[in-house]
Write an enzyme that holds these catalytic residues in place. Structure first.
Site: not given
Length: 173
Positions: A8, A67, A139
Site C-alpha cells: 500500500d 495498489e 496501512d
C-alpha cells in the site's frame, strides 16, 4: 504454494503485508509500515526502495501486488503517490518479480465484498481472514488486503481456466 507481497504505497507511510497462499488457505507471514518521516521526497523514495528490497530479501515472495494510484483532489499528492509506487515497483522489478496492480475498489471488493468499504471494515476482514489476534495498523491492513486481492484474483482465474478446459474437452468428445 505462493508467497505474496502486497504494498500500500504512500509518500509518508508505505504499508506492506506478506501472506502464504496454499490450496485455498491463507497464512499470515508478516506486515508493517515503512515510515518515511518529513525528509525531502527523493530521500523518502530511496527509503521505500530499500525498505521494499529488504522485505523481498527477507520473505522471498513469488508474487508482488500493489495498489494503483487513485485520482486525488490534490494533483501534487497524486504525483507523490505515483512516485512512491514507482520506487516500490522498481524494487520488485530488480528482484525479477512480476507486478500486479489493483484499484482500491477491486481490493475492497475482494476482501470486504463492497468496493466502497471503510478502512475499519478492511482491517476487520483482514484480521478475520488471516485469523489475527488484533487488527493490524491501517496501512499494513491495506497492504495485506492487496495481497489477499491478488490471491483471490489468481484463484478466480485458475478456476476460470479450469472451467474453460473442461468446456473444450467436452466439445472435443
Amino acid at each position: 504454494m505462493s508467497i505474496i507481497l502486497g504494498i500500500d504505497p504512500g509518500s509518508r507511510i508505505t504499508g506492506y503485508g506478506v501472506i502464504r497462499y496454499t490450496k485455498n488457505q491463507f497464512q499470515y507471514l508478516g506486515s508493517g509500515c515503512i515510515r518515511l518521516g518529513d525528509a525531502p521526497l527523493p530521500e523518502r523514495l530511496i527509503k521505500i526502495f530499500h525498505g521494499v528490497s529488504e522485505i523481498i530479501q527477507q520473505f522471498q515472495p513469488d508474487s508482488f501486488a500493489i495498489e494503483q494510484v487513485f485520482l486525488a483532489h490534490n494533483p501534487d499528492s497524486a504525483l507523490k503517490l505515483g512516485q512512491a509506487r514507482g520506487a516500490a515497483i522498481v524494487a520488485a522489478g530488480q528482484a525479477n518479480l512480476q507486478v500486479a496492480e489493483f484499484s482500491a475498489r477491486q481490493i475492497k471488493q475482494a476482501v470486504v465484498g463492497k468496493g466502497n468499504a471503510e478502512k475499519s471494515q478492511v482491517q476487520h476482514m483482514v484480521s478475520h481472514i488471516l485469523k489475527l489476534n488484533k487488527r493490524p495498523q491501517a496501512d499494513a491492513a491495506d497492504a495485506l488486503a492487496v495481497a489477499l486481492c491478488y490471491a483471490h484474483t489468481r484463484q478466480s482465474l485458475v478456476g476460470l481456466a479450469g472451467q474453460a478446459s473442461k468446456t473444450v474437452r467436452r466439445r472435443l468428445r
